[in-house]
Design a protein around this motif. Structure first.
Motif, PDB file in Angstrom:
ATOM      1  N   ASN A 381       0.917  -1.296   0.004  1.00  0.00           N
ATOM      2  CA  ASN A 381      -0.225   0.139  -0.055  1.00  0.00           C
ATOM      3  C   ASN A 381       0.992   1.265  -0.116  1.00  0.00           C
ATOM      4  OD1 ASN A 381      -2.552  -0.924  -0.194  1.00  0.00           O
ATOM      5  ND2 ASN A 381      -2.885  -1.090   1.986  1.00  0.00           N
ATOM      6  N   ALA A 382       2.138   1.212   1.121  1.00  0.00           N
ATOM      7  CA  ALA A 382       2.905   2.408   0.776  1.00  0.00           C
ATOM      8  C   ALA A 382       3.313   2.756  -0.506  1.00  0.00           C
ATOM      9  CB  ALA A 382       3.993   2.224   1.740  1.00  0.00           C
ATOM     10  N   LEU A 383       3.990   1.675  -1.286  1.00  0.00           N
ATOM     11  CA  LEU A 383       4.435   1.784  -2.516  1.00  0.00           C
ATOM     12  C   LEU A 383       3.411   2.211  -3.558  1.00  0.00           C
ATOM     13  CD1 LEU A 383       6.976  -1.219  -2.575  1.00  0.00           C
ATOM     14  CD2 LEU A 383       7.614   1.146  -2.657  1.00  0.00           C
ATOM     15  N   GLY A 384       2.321   1.400  -3.403  1.00  0.00           N
ATOM     16  CA  GLY A 384       1.075   1.855  -4.241  1.00  0.00           C
ATOM     17  C   GLY A 384       0.698   3.321  -4.332  1.00  0.00           C
ATOM     18  N   THR A 385       0.891   3.864  -3.228  1.00  0.00           N
ATOM     19  CA  THR A 385       0.296   5.380  -2.695  1.00  0.00           C
ATOM     20  C   THR A 385       1.358   6.322  -3.518  1.00  0.00           C
ATOM     21  OG1 THR A 385      -1.036   4.442  -0.760  1.00  0.00           O
ATOM     22  CG2 THR A 385      -0.737   6.825  -1.119  1.00  0.00           C
TER      23      THR A 385
END
Lengths: 409, 150
Positions: A381-385
């Motif tokens: 999620n961090a990378l995706g965001t």
């Protein structure tokens, strides 16, 4: 042993299948004009495609359904339609560019005018889409695409100043005769070329075609996290080759013949023979992938039967779309439009469509109803965001930069 | 559905406006900076085509014949494409002499590229052409510095 061979085959085809006409042309252009000073953009793009390809592969494994199918169900028909229109336009443009790329590569081998070759290429692409088994198509073309490793060998043979190339890669600096606007335009184009939307649709739909299960998650992740970065290294090798041969002469790359020329300088006739095999395999493979992606996206959105895992007569509408897309591609190219120009437009178009492609994947991968225990974790999620912010910035900048720089000229 | 359609329509209109903003009125003379930019671009394209020819000529025995022929044809096509708009545009009043020099240099570059392409296609000797191409490349570089200041 069988498992090991399966893993190796998957990684090798991921490497060989990573580079397409957009990567070939854009990396060669950037290398000749900017050296490796935009190398970190390639790294950023490759990491981005890894993040979202892994996510969409996981969605396919967990739900046994492909991206468009779920996007429409999860986000509704309006967002789904927006996603469909944006990605269809870009994928169709890429499909046209790939068919043109195959014709240009065959023209280089034969001296026959590419306009005479285009209809034959269109016919061959359609025959493969209609008749060839999915795994056969992917494995044969992916393995032949490995011929592009010849760029890495050529770069080593050209013996550039490695320290200079490394310095260029790790410092954000443009050559003195270029302006920052053009530099930014090519950064966006490189990013778009690395993160082309069709790669994710094809990857997830391919997972459904090949009936991936949870047991295949490891193989899928190995393909993504080992195969894609090694494919990205080929992109850097292409840029390094043109930087070394063309950089000192201020040559601008605007033909496929120029992309392969440094290999000929380094390795002679054998090198050219290998690079032509690589060009044909990479562009033909990508033509099949983009052609299928056009059919996949439309059929999945409209709820039609789709895929090569069913007989053509059970997915007639899907196959009609493939025929029409191929005919459209051939017709556009027969007008005499330059496939390299189509490629340049398609990579910038990719950058524009990126948020519409990747936002829905992030949403679906966070839905526990579809994903179960394989829902996105904190890192994904961090990378995706972070990537979503980057792709939005790239998308907003793409069209103004295209206009203001006159397509980077 | 209606909102999505409206959004696509707005995006298309914005794109159209941006593209229209890039066009200039036909027949009017270019401004000084626009002409200099065009001259720089077209001379750069000529140098690029001659640079490509230089690489081919210096390695012609190592390249497959069809590949060398197509590469040189591509170099000529590329120069034609880039020079087309420059040749049809009107220079500013005080730049006519410089404009003539650029046009003449483009003509010489095209002629030389055609001679190289013909010689390579016919497997004729190219040793003398190598020197001509190198000299023409350097001359274009000088002219580019003088008229376009880059």
């Amino acid at each position: 042993m069988k498992k090991f061979f399966g893993l190796a085959l998957g990684i090798l085809t991921a490497i060989g299948g990573f580079v397409d006409i957009g990567d070939l042309v854009t990396n060669a252009q950037v290398g000749a004009r900017f050296g490796l000073s935009l190398g970190l953009v390639v790294v950023l793009g490759v990491l981005g495609i890894c993040v979202f390809a892994e996510m969409s592969g996981r969605v396919a494994v967990c739900s046994n359904r492909a991206t468009f199918d779920l996007v429409r169900e999860r986000l509704g028909p309006r967002v789904g339609l927006l996603n469909l229109v944006a990605s269809m336009i870009v994928t169709l443009l890429t499909f046209i560019a790939e068919i043109g790329g195959v014709a240009l590569a065959l023209s280089l081998a034969s001296s026959v005018n590419d306009l005479l070759i285009i209809p034959i290429v269109g016919l061959l692409v359609w025959l493969v889409l209609w008749r060839a088994r999915f795994s056969l198509m992917e494995n044969v073309l992916g393995l032949l695409g490995l011929a592009l490793v010849v760029f890495a060998v050529a770069l080593w043979k050209l013996d550039p100043s490695w320290g200079h190339l490394a310095h260029q890669t790790f410092t954000v600096a443009k050559p003195g005769d270029e302006d920052w606007m053009t530099y930014a335009y090519y950064a966006v184009a490189l990013f778009g070329a690395a993160m082309t939307p069709y790669e994710v649709f094809f990857f997830s739909s391919g997972g459904v075609e090949e009936k991936w299960t949870e047991k295949d998650l490891g193989q899928m992740r190995a393909n993504v996290f080992v195969g894609f970065p090694l494919g990205g290294l080929l992109s850097l090798a292409i840029a390094g080759c043109t930087a070394t041969v063309f950089g000192p002469l201020d040559v601008q790359v605007d033909a496929l013949s120029q992309v392969g020329l440094p290999v000929g300088v380094a390795l002679g006739k054998i090198g050219i023979a290998i690079v032509l095999v690589g060009f044909v395999a990479a562009t033909f493979g990508a033509a099949c992938e983009t052609g299928l992606s056009v059919g996949y996206s439309l059929a999945q959105y409209l709820g039609w039967q789709w895929g090569k895992f069913v007989r053509p007569d059970e997915a007639t509408r899907f196959h009609v779309v493939l025929v029409l897309a191929t005919m459209l591609g051939v017709a556009v190219l027969m007008t005499g439009v330059d496939p390299i120009m189509v490629t340049e437009i398609s990579v910038v178009g990719s950058a524009v469509a990126l948020p519409l492609t990747y936002f829905p994947i992030l949403v679906v991968a966070n839905d526990r109803d579809y994903m179960g225990e394989h829902v996105n974790g904190t890192l994904a999620n961090a990378l995706g965001t972070v990537y979503l912010v980057v792709v939005v910035l790239a998308a907003l900048a793409a069209l103004p930069l295209l206009v203001l720089t006159g397509m980077g000229s | 559905m209606r909102r999505a359609g409206a959004l696509v329509a707005v995006l298309l209109v914005v794109l159209l406006v941006l593209l229209c903003a890039c066009t200039t009125r036909a027949g009017s003379p270019a401004g000084e900076s626009a002409w200099r930019e065009q001259a720089d671009k077209v001379l750069g394209a000529a140098m690029s085509s001659l640079g490509t020819a230089r690489v081919v000529l210096e390695n012609d025995t190592d390249l497959p014949h069809p590949y060398a022929v197509v590469t040189l044809q591509d170099a000529i096509t590329s120069l034609h494409r880039e020079s087309g708009s420059f040749l049809t545009s009107r220079p500013p009043d005080d730049r006519h002499t410089d404009n003539d020099r650029v046009v003449a240099a483009l003509g010489e570059a095209t002629t030389l590229l055609t001679r190289v392409s013909t010689a390579v296609a016919a497997n004729a000797g190219t040793a003398a052409l190598r020197e001509s191409v190198r000299k023409a490349y350097d001359d274009l570089d000088d002219l580019r510095t003088k008229v376009a200041g880059s």
